[in-house]
Design an enzyme around this catalytic site. Sequence first.
Site, PDB file in Angstrom:
ATOM      1  CG  ASP A  94    -119.026  89.580 104.437  1.00 39.44           C
ATOM      2  OD1 ASP A  94    -120.263  89.556 104.339  1.00 39.44           O
ATOM      3  OD2 ASP A  94    -118.288  88.662 104.007  1.00 39.44           O
ATOM      4  CB  ILE A 277    -118.124  86.247  94.606  1.00 39.33           C
ATOM      5  CG1 ILE A 277    -119.484  85.947  93.956  1.00 39.33           C
ATOM      6  CG2 ILE A 277    -117.024  85.337  94.040  1.00 39.33           C
ATOM      7  CD1 ILE A 277    -119.570  86.296  92.483  1.00 39.33           C
TER       8      ILE A 277
HETATM    9  O1  G3H Z   1    -118.476  84.992 104.933  1.00 38.28           O
HETATM   10  C1  G3H Z   1    -117.368  84.590 104.738  1.00 38.28           C
HETATM   11  C2  G3H Z   1    -116.405  85.323 103.884  1.00 38.28           C
HETATM   12  O2  G3H Z   1    -115.971  84.483 102.842  1.00 38.28           O
HETATM   13  C3  G3H Z   1    -115.265  85.880 104.690  1.00 38.28           C
HETATM   14  O3  G3H Z   1    -114.439  84.864 105.103  1.00 38.28           O
HETATM   15  O4  G3H Z   1    -114.106  85.285 107.537  1.00 38.28           O
HETATM   16  O5  G3H Z   1    -112.497  83.875 106.248  1.00 38.28           O
HETATM   17  O6  G3H Z   1    -112.565  86.355 105.906  1.00 38.28           O
HETATM   18  P1  G3H Z   1    -113.324  85.104 106.280  1.00 38.28           P
HETATM   19  P1  13P Z   2    -118.456  82.224  99.144  1.00 42.63           P
HETATM   20  O1  13P Z   2    -117.747  81.439 100.175  1.00 42.63           O
HETATM   21  O2  13P Z   2    -119.441  81.371  98.396  1.00 42.63           O
HETATM   22  O3  13P Z   2    -117.558  82.952  98.215  1.00 42.63           O
HETATM   23  O4  13P Z   2    -119.351  83.341  99.904  1.00 42.63           O
HETATM   24  C1  13P Z   2    -118.791  84.537 100.358  1.00 42.63           C
HETATM   25  C2  13P Z   2    -119.699  85.308 101.263  1.00 42.63           C
HETATM   26  O5  13P Z   2    -120.875  85.070 101.360  1.00 42.63           O
HETATM   27  C3  13P Z   2    -119.104  86.418 102.006  1.00 42.63           C
HETATM   28  O6  13P Z   2    -119.997  86.967 102.914  1.00 42.63           O
HETATM   29 ZN    ZN Z   3    -121.398  85.655 103.778  1.00 37.94          ZN
END
Ligand code: G3H
Ligand code: 13P
Ligand code: ZN
Length: 331
Positions: A94, A277
């Site tokens: 991600d 999500i």
């Molecule tokens: O894009 C954001 C996701 O919710 C991942 O969040 O970078 O705190 O693991 P994080």
């Molecule tokens: P939320 O913060 O809305 O759950 O989004 C998560 C997300 O886009 C992770 O890449």
């Molecule tokens: Zn995201």
Amino acid sequence: MVNYKDLGLVNTKEMFKGAVDGGYAIPAFNFNNMEQMQAIVSACAETKSPVILQVSSGARKYANQTLLRYMAQGAVEYAKELGWEKPQICLHLDHGDTFELCKSCVDMGFSSVMIDGSHHSYEDNIELTRKVVEYAHQYGVTVEGELGVLAGIEDEVSAEHHTYTRPEEVIDFVKRTGVDSLAISIGTSHGANKFTPEQCTRDENGKLVPPPLRFDILKEIEKQIPGFPIVLHGSSSVPQEYVDIINTYGGKLKDAIGIPEDQLREAARSAVCKINIDSDGRLAMTAVVRKFMAENPDKFDPRQYLGPAREELKKLYMHKINNVLGSNGKA
Ligand code: G3H
Ligand code: 13P
Ligand code: ZN
């Protein structure tokens, strides 16, 4: 070099084809630990939903990339043990922000990566994304790119305002990069405060009502690239009942607000075929743990609060799959 196929994982190709043709969306749930992973897999095994397990670079730092990869391999075996004969589980990076990070995930057994060049200039975004696609496709790993900027925090990068995706750019971007899916900006954002109170209106009870997503931009994008898989980040709904429990038991979440589920359902029926999500799961776990801690000051076995937190997470994921994304029964 570990190939994802040897781990029993799949890339997003078939998942997205099914989602585009069938008018539903694949859940992309973030995970950082065992309980989250168990909740995701058991919810998907029970509903027979394909799933994307997402690892952010923050998650890599927190839990270790090698361990997470073995957990994803374990997820496939765990799913089979739960009676899911042919689990469709994708392990996805991600918000990858560099070529090196994406390469390292491809080399370690991820079946899909996101290269998020949305904070670069248009031409630099294309150049970086194309380079990742060229590398990943040699190993059958699918790639998600992003055009447009979401407000809020994306890992270490934060933006104060949205820059909506420009429909006139999408054909050129998709053609020149060769991406398999495209994340767009139509009003969603990361975290539990997606809109300021000033951006919202209030209903008759004084409750905040967020501005609607820009479905007009989504339609325009669909017109430009019909049938191409679109991704929505920042798609948590921030359930008020979790926010209330958290605040009742000592939390201080102010003006938390998300994307209404009926709008996500509408998006899932369109070209949007991956919905991200994370925050809703964080809220669910925190609500259960805060309540448990307040009510059981004498308990100190983590299983006593992480167990119920995992159950609540599973319930949440099943709800999303069955009632919002419509991916139940598709794997
Ligand atoms: O894009 C954001 C996701 O919710 C991942 O969040 O970078 O705190 O693991 P994080
Ligand atoms: P939320 O913060 O809305 O759950 O989004 C998560 C997300 O886009 C992770 O890449
Ligand atoms: Zn995201």
